[in-house]
Design a protein around this motif. Structure first.
Motif, PDB file in Angstrom:
ATOM      1  N   LEU A  54       0.764  -1.148   0.036  1.00 20.19           N
ATOM      2  CA  LEU A  54       0.156  -0.046   0.013  1.00 20.19           C
ATOM      3  C   LEU A  54       0.857   1.336  -0.127  1.00 20.19           C
ATOM      4  CD1 LEU A  54      -2.837   1.341   0.193  1.00 20.19           C
ATOM      5  CD2 LEU A  54      -2.694   1.215   2.746  1.00 20.19           C
ATOM      6  N   THR A  55       2.130   1.144   0.710  1.00 20.23           N
ATOM      7  CA  THR A  55       3.017   2.248   0.540  1.00 20.23           C
ATOM      8  C   THR A  55       3.257   3.077  -0.669  1.00 20.23           C
ATOM      9  OG1 THR A  55       3.942   0.917   2.582  1.00 20.23           O
ATOM     10  CG2 THR A  55       4.828   3.093   2.060  1.00 20.23           C
ATOM     11  N   ARG A  56       3.584   2.045  -1.656  1.00 21.06           N
ATOM     12  CA  ARG A  56       4.035   2.616  -2.925  1.00 21.06           C
ATOM     13  C   ARG A  56       2.722   3.317  -3.599  1.00 21.06           C
ATOM     14  NH1 ARG A  56       6.266  -2.564  -2.781  1.00 21.06           N
ATOM     15  NH2 ARG A  56       4.691  -3.284  -4.304  1.00 21.06           N
ATOM     16  N   GLN A  57       1.728   2.599  -3.376  1.00 19.24           N
ATOM     17  CA  GLN A  57       0.497   3.339  -4.165  1.00 19.24           C
ATOM     18  C   GLN A  57      -0.029   4.512  -3.700  1.00 19.24           C
ATOM     19  OE1 GLN A  57      -3.045   0.590  -4.068  1.00 19.24           O
ATOM     20  NE2 GLN A  57      -1.770  -1.014  -5.092  1.00 19.24           N
ATOM     21  N   LEU A  58       0.261   4.811  -2.256  1.00 20.68           N
ATOM     22  CA  LEU A  58      -0.065   6.119  -1.642  1.00 20.68           C
ATOM     23  C   LEU A  58       0.648   7.156  -2.465  1.00 20.68           C
ATOM     24  CD1 LEU A  58      -0.711   5.066   2.087  1.00 20.68           C
ATOM     25  CD2 LEU A  58      -2.336   5.861   0.326  1.00 20.68           C
ATOM     26  N   ALA A  59       2.173   6.782  -2.749  1.00 27.86           N
ATOM     27  CA  ALA A  59       3.150   7.859  -3.176  1.00 27.86           C
ATOM     28  C   ALA A  59       2.494   8.543  -4.503  1.00 27.86           C
ATOM     29  CB  ALA A  59       4.467   7.078  -3.427  1.00 27.86           C
ATOM     30  N   THR A  60       1.782   7.871  -5.050  1.00 26.34           N
ATOM     31  CA  THR A  60       0.704   8.222  -6.224  1.00 26.34           C
ATOM     32  C   THR A  60       0.052   9.974  -5.906  1.00 26.34           C
ATOM     33  OG1 THR A  60       0.664   6.406  -7.299  1.00 26.34           O
ATOM     34  CG2 THR A  60      -0.695   8.407  -8.380  1.00 26.34           C
ATOM     35  N   TYR A  61      -0.079   9.844  -4.725  1.00 28.85           N
ATOM     36  CA  TYR A  61      -1.142  11.013  -4.334  1.00 28.85           C
ATOM     37  C   TYR A  61      -0.460  11.989  -3.053  1.00 28.85           C
ATOM     38  CZ  TYR A  61      -4.390   7.905  -6.488  1.00 28.85           C
ATOM     39  OH  TYR A  61      -5.028   6.932  -7.254  1.00 28.85           O
ATOM     40  N   PHE A  62       0.451  11.311  -2.470  1.00 31.10           N
ATOM     41  CA  PHE A  62       0.973  12.249  -1.428  1.00 31.10           C
ATOM     42  C   PHE A  62       2.335  12.705  -1.792  1.00 31.10           C
ATOM     43  CE2 PHE A  62      -2.565  10.127   0.535  1.00 31.10           C
ATOM     44  CZ  PHE A  62      -3.032  10.928   1.189  1.00 31.10           C
ATOM     45  N   ASP A  63       2.724  14.066  -1.084  1.00 32.15           N
ATOM     46  CA  ASP A  63       4.185  14.667  -1.429  1.00 32.15           C
ATOM     47  C   ASP A  63       5.092  13.624  -0.593  1.00 32.15           C
ATOM     48  OD1 ASP A  63       2.805  16.749  -2.744  1.00 32.15           O
ATOM     49  OD2 ASP A  63       2.713  17.777  -1.030  1.00 32.15           O
ATOM     50  N   ARG A  64       4.855  12.987   0.373  1.00 30.29           N
ATOM     51  CA  ARG A  64       5.748  12.255   1.113  1.00 30.29           C
ATOM     52  C   ARG A  64       5.009  10.936   1.614  1.00 30.29           C
ATOM     53  NH1 ARG A  64       8.393  15.217   5.557  1.00 30.29           N
ATOM     54  NH2 ARG A  64       6.427  16.360   5.870  1.00 30.29           N
ATOM     55  N   VAL A  65       5.649   9.930   1.573  1.00 30.28           N
ATOM     56  CA  VAL A  65       5.203   8.769   2.141  1.00 30.28           C
ATOM     57  C   VAL A  65       6.195   7.956   2.942  1.00 30.28           C
ATOM     58  CG1 VAL A  65       3.601   6.661   1.917  1.00 30.28           C
ATOM     59  CG2 VAL A  65       3.472   8.418   0.324  1.00 30.28           C
ATOM     60  N   ILE A  66       5.767   7.820   4.162  1.00 33.35           N
ATOM     61  CA  ILE A  66       6.550   6.836   5.239  1.00 33.35           C
ATOM     62  C   ILE A  66       5.866   5.643   5.349  1.00 33.35           C
ATOM     63  CG2 ILE A  66       7.961   6.807   7.557  1.00 33.35           C
ATOM     64  CD1 ILE A  66       8.596   9.388   5.478  1.00 33.35           C
ATOM     65  N   GLY A  67       6.742   4.417   5.152  1.00 28.24           N
ATOM     66  CA  GLY A  67       6.435   3.126   5.450  1.00 28.24           C
ATOM     67  C   GLY A  67       7.239   2.665   6.732  1.00 28.24           C
ATOM     68  N   VAL A  68       6.605   2.076   7.897  1.00 27.61           N
ATOM     69  CA  VAL A  68       7.276   1.811   8.866  1.00 27.61           C
ATOM     70  C   VAL A  68       6.763   0.264   9.225  1.00 27.61           C
ATOM     71  CG1 VAL A  68       7.314   2.096  11.523  1.00 27.61           C
ATOM     72  CG2 VAL A  68       6.866   4.145   9.915  1.00 27.61           C
ATOM     73  N   ASP A  69       7.710  -0.428   9.597  1.00 30.58           N
ATOM     74  CA  ASP A  69       7.931  -2.087   9.885  1.00 30.58           C
ATOM     75  C   ASP A  69       8.808  -2.284  10.872  1.00 30.58           C
ATOM     76  OD1 ASP A  69       5.717  -4.189   8.613  1.00 30.58           O
ATOM     77  OD2 ASP A  69       7.785  -5.175   9.651  1.00 30.58           O
ATOM     78  N   PRO A  70       8.649  -3.158  12.058  1.00 27.97           N
ATOM     79  CA  PRO A  70       9.384  -3.560  12.984  1.00 27.97           C
ATOM     80  C   PRO A  70      10.421  -4.721  12.200  1.00 27.97           C
ATOM     81  CG  PRO A  70       7.206  -4.646  13.353  1.00 27.97           C
ATOM     82  CD  PRO A  70       6.985  -3.761  12.212  1.00 27.97           C
ATOM     83  N   SER A  71       9.953  -5.467  11.026  1.00 30.32           N
ATOM     84  CA  SER A  71      10.765  -6.414  10.694  1.00 30.32           C
ATOM     85  C   SER A  71      11.990  -5.946   9.619  1.00 30.32           C
ATOM     86  CB  SER A  71       9.865  -7.431  10.003  1.00 30.32           C
ATOM     87  OG  SER A  71      10.736  -8.340   9.265  1.00 30.32           O
ATOM     88  N   GLU A  72      13.343  -6.086   9.795  1.00 33.98           N
ATOM     89  CA  GLU A  72      14.482  -5.604   8.983  1.00 33.98           C
ATOM     90  C   GLU A  72      14.019  -6.559   7.921  1.00 33.98           C
ATOM     91  OE1 GLU A  72      18.103  -6.158  10.963  1.00 33.98           O
ATOM     92  OE2 GLU A  72      17.712  -4.389  12.363  1.00 33.98           O
TER      93      GLU A  72
END
Length: 253
Positions: A54-72
């Motif tokens: 979903l993170t990548r899709q949001l980049a189409t619409y938002f100036d900045r997108v931060i994806g956060v996950d605890p798993s390296e």
């Protein structure tokens, strides 16, 4: 024969990269809708982002997108995208400044969170009237009916005891989850795919219950299912319809 190869392959020994390869992408309509209801399009934060579907899709619409996950491992397999930055951190301690996020999402992830702690962080990083969306997709549907019947028996009865208790929240579409926000209506959506047998089995390899079955030494459950579903599927290269209902708890902070 292709079918023999399918049966011999260890579908259920996949690592983190399987998420990037086999987890279904969300329909574009989801990110379009989320952008439309957000107060601004300055920044979106996708918490528990996994590989960033979903993170990548949001980049189409938002100036900045931060994806956060605890798993390296998940972050390492995330696909780079312009305007997207990935951070390795838990949902309960987001490494982001106050009052910066217009949209906060958690896609197929909120059932793993300490919700009170996550909600406190969401409030901290949110701008005024920011939107929060807890998104999940339910149990998949296969066609034709004989495939669905065998799959449902596997899902509920054979590996059912191996699902973490949190899975019940997904099965109910997060209906029973605490959601202390001004709730808003969300449209009905579905994920649709046409998959070969290998795609379907690869997706199952990402399930936590499947990992638990392996850990318990019950590979016989998985082997029997692969045999049965392969026979019902027929030509493993034949693409069959697969769908998931999307469920969403949507609110304003």
């Amino acid at each position: 024969m292709q079918t023999d190869t399918m049966l011999r392959k260890n579908w259920f020994g996949a690592g983190g990269s399987a998420y990037a390869q086999f987890r279904p992408e969300y329909p574009v309509a989801l990110s379009t809708f989320l952008a439309k209801v957000s107060p601004t399009r300055d920044m979106a934060v996708d918490v528990g982002c996994g590989n960033g579907q979903l993170t990548r899709q949001l980049a189409t619409y938002f100036d900045r997108v931060i994806g956060v996950d605890p798993s390296e491992d998940q972050i390492a397999n995330a696909q780079a995208e312009d305007k997207v930055r990935y951070l390795c951190a838990p949902a309960e301690k987001l490494p982001l400044p106050d009052n910066t996020a217009s949209l906060i999402t958690a896609a197929q992830a909120a059932h793993w969170f300490d919700l009170p702690a996550f909600y406190a962080e969401a409030r901290r990083i949110a701008v005024e009237n920011a939107v929060i969306a807890l998104i999940s997709y339910g149990v998949l549907r296969l066609e034709p009916d004989e495939l669905q019947e065998r799959f449902i028996d596997f899902y509920h009865n054979e590996i059912g005891p191996y699902w973490p208790t949190e899975r019940k929240l997904v099965d109910t579409g997060y209906a029973d989850i605490t959601f202390p926000f001004n709730e808003r209506a969300a449209p009905e959506m579905e994920i649709h795919r046409a998959w070969e047998l290998g795609d379907f089995l690869g997706y199952l390899s990402t399930w936590s219950a499947v990992h638990r079955v392996n850990d318990a030494g019950r590979e016989d459950i998985l082997t029997a299912f692969v045999r049965d579903i392969s026979e019902l599927w027929g030509d493993p290269a034949k693409k069959r319809p697969v769908s998931w209902p999307i469920n969403m708890r949507l609110g304003t902070i």
